[in-house]
Design an enzyme around this catalytic site. Structure first.
Site, short mmCIF file in Angstrom:
data_model
loop_
_atom_site.label_atom_id
_atom_site.label_comp_id
_atom_site.label_asym_id
_atom_site.label_seq_id
_atom_site.Cartn_x
_atom_site.Cartn_y
_atom_site.Cartn_z
N ASP A 158 28.14 8.77 43.76
CA ASP A 158 26.74 9.12 44.01
C ASP A 158 25.85 7.94 43.70
O ASP A 158 26.27 7.01 42.99
CB ASP A 158 26.34 10.33 43.15
CG ASP A 158 25.25 11.18 43.82
OD1 ASP A 158 24.38 10.59 44.49
OD2 ASP A 158 25.28 12.41 43.66
N TYR A 209 18.43 15.92 61.53
CA TYR A 209 19.32 16.48 60.50
C TYR A 209 20.38 17.37 61.15
O TYR A 209 21.58 17.22 60.90
CB TYR A 209 18.49 17.30 59.49
CG TYR A 209 19.32 18.13 58.56
CD1 TYR A 209 19.92 17.58 57.44
CD2 TYR A 209 19.54 19.49 58.82
CE1 TYR A 209 20.71 18.34 56.60
CE2 TYR A 209 20.33 20.25 57.99
CZ TYR A 209 20.91 19.67 56.87
OH TYR A 209 21.70 20.44 56.07
N LYS A 267 24.57 16.91 61.39
CA LYS A 267 25.52 17.92 60.91
C LYS A 267 26.41 18.46 62.04
O LYS A 267 27.57 18.80 61.82
CB LYS A 267 24.74 19.06 60.22
CG LYS A 267 24.03 18.62 58.95
CD LYS A 267 25.01 18.10 57.90
CE LYS A 267 24.37 17.84 56.56
NZ LYS A 267 25.33 17.35 55.54
#
Lengths: 260, 109
Positions: A32, A154, A158
């Site tokens: 991360d 977005y 996806k």
């Protein structure tokens, strides 16, 4: 016990995954930007390469699972970041870790979204991501787009990510590595806690059937984490190339006729 | 008259009032969706509440110019995202214990 690599494991769904895997006694590696076991910016090619190098150094004998969960929502309004992190951050990390996964006949799960079924995705962008797959050129193309349209980008990232997982699944499966996608509904996270009343109207208009009558329009991150952990585990050995909706029934409510 | 309650709730985009016209175990079939898109098949009052909540807020659904034909039938325009169809809604059956709608079908007029 296995070695599970999770991207975006410092918060939200990723943090739940890491926590539950640890409870089960597995070794976890959180990649991360902040507070990761490996700190890396997966929105950049350099960050991905650096994280992969670290993985190969630490685990030369392989890993059991790669969970590509890092992502950013449309509410960020940052279209380049959405494209780089959500799509290229996931596909590059999964592909880059393939050799490590093959060594242990492991599995990969990518986090998609149930927005892929709601007609919101820009399919031209989906095509570019899957077929052209040239990050630099795509970023140059979208750099001046209105941030207000970020949600359609977005959904495109996806959608493309789920389709990419299905495209890869046959060959990867033949090499002993399963790859699946999970498509969550709207999930309770730090980001959804800050949504404006206008955004909440839209969230509530995507009802979660299992939450009917509770006044809670959101899925729990724990529900998504459980599904991802199952798909990445040996219990899901027969499941490959699947897009699993984990949205409490929203997709079935709105798209009951789509059975395949 | 239930058919009037139903169409007025649709006009006002009041998904709660609309679903209350239906029995708990019910079904609604809509064959007036825009060309090339799937028809809608909704089973159960709670699903109807959720489904039309979505369609009225995010699905661009609106209803206009209703003409009640009789106690089972209404003729109206239905629009999904600006694509308008001339439609007829017909109550096919009622729930015997509650008198609420058990089955309603929306077809092209």
């Amino acid at each position: 016990m296995g070695i599970y690599v999770v991207t975006g494991g410092s918060s939200g769904i990723g943090a739940q995954i890491v926590s539950k895997l640890k409870e089960q006694g597995h070794e976890t590696v959180n990649i991360d930007l902040k507070d990761g076991d490996i700190s890396a910016n997966l929105a950049t090619p350099e960050g991905r390469e650096s994280a992969l190098r670290e993985l190969y150094d630490r685990y030369p004998d392989g890993i059991d699972a790669m969970i590509c969960n890092a992502g950013v929502s449309g509410a960020s309004g940052n279209i380049p970041l959405i494209i780089s992190l959500n799509y290229f951050g996931a596909t590059a990390m999964a592909s880059g870790a393939l050799e490590l996964l093959q060594k242990k006949r492991g599995s990969c799960v990518v986090t998609s979204s149930n927005t892929i079924a709601q007609g919101a995705a820009r399919m031209d962008v989906v095509g570019m991501l899957n077929n052209q797959a040239d990050e630099e050129r795509i970023l140059a193309l979208v750099k001046d787009y209105d941030p207000a349209t970020a949600h359609s980008f977005y959904a495109a990232t996806k959608y493309a990510l789920a389709r990419w997982a299905r495209r890869m699944s046959a060959d990867w499966g033949a090499h002993g590595v399963r790859i699946n996608a999970v498509a969550p509904g709207n999930v309770r996270t730090a980001m959804t806690a800050k949504l404006s009343p206008e955004h909440m109207v839209a969230v509530e208009a995507l009802p979660v059937p299992i939450n009917y009558g509770t006044n809670d329009p959101l899925m729990s991150p724990e529900d998504i984490a459980n599904a991802i952990i199952f798909l990445s585990s040996p219990l899901a050995h027969g499941i490959n190339g699947v897009v699993l909706f984990v949205d409490g029934g929203t997709d079935a409510l709105l798209n009951s006729e789509k059975v395949y | 008259m239930l058919i009037a309650d139903f169409i007025h709730a649709m006009e006002k985009k009041d998904y709660k009032a609309m679903s209350q016209c239906f029995a708990s175990q019910c079904r609604l079939f809509d064959y007036c969706t825009p060309e090339g898109t799937p028809n809608f098949f909704v089973y159960g009052r709670r699903a109807m509440d959720m489904f039309y909540h979505n369609k009225f807020i995010l699905g661009g659904l609106s209803v206009s110019s209703p003409r009640i034909v009789d106690e089972r039938t209404v003729n109206f325009y239905i629009s999904y995202g600006g694509i308008i169809n001339h439609a007829v809604a017909n109550i096919e059956s009622y729930d015997s214990s509650t008198g609420l709608i058990k089955e309603l079908v929306i077809r092209p007029a």
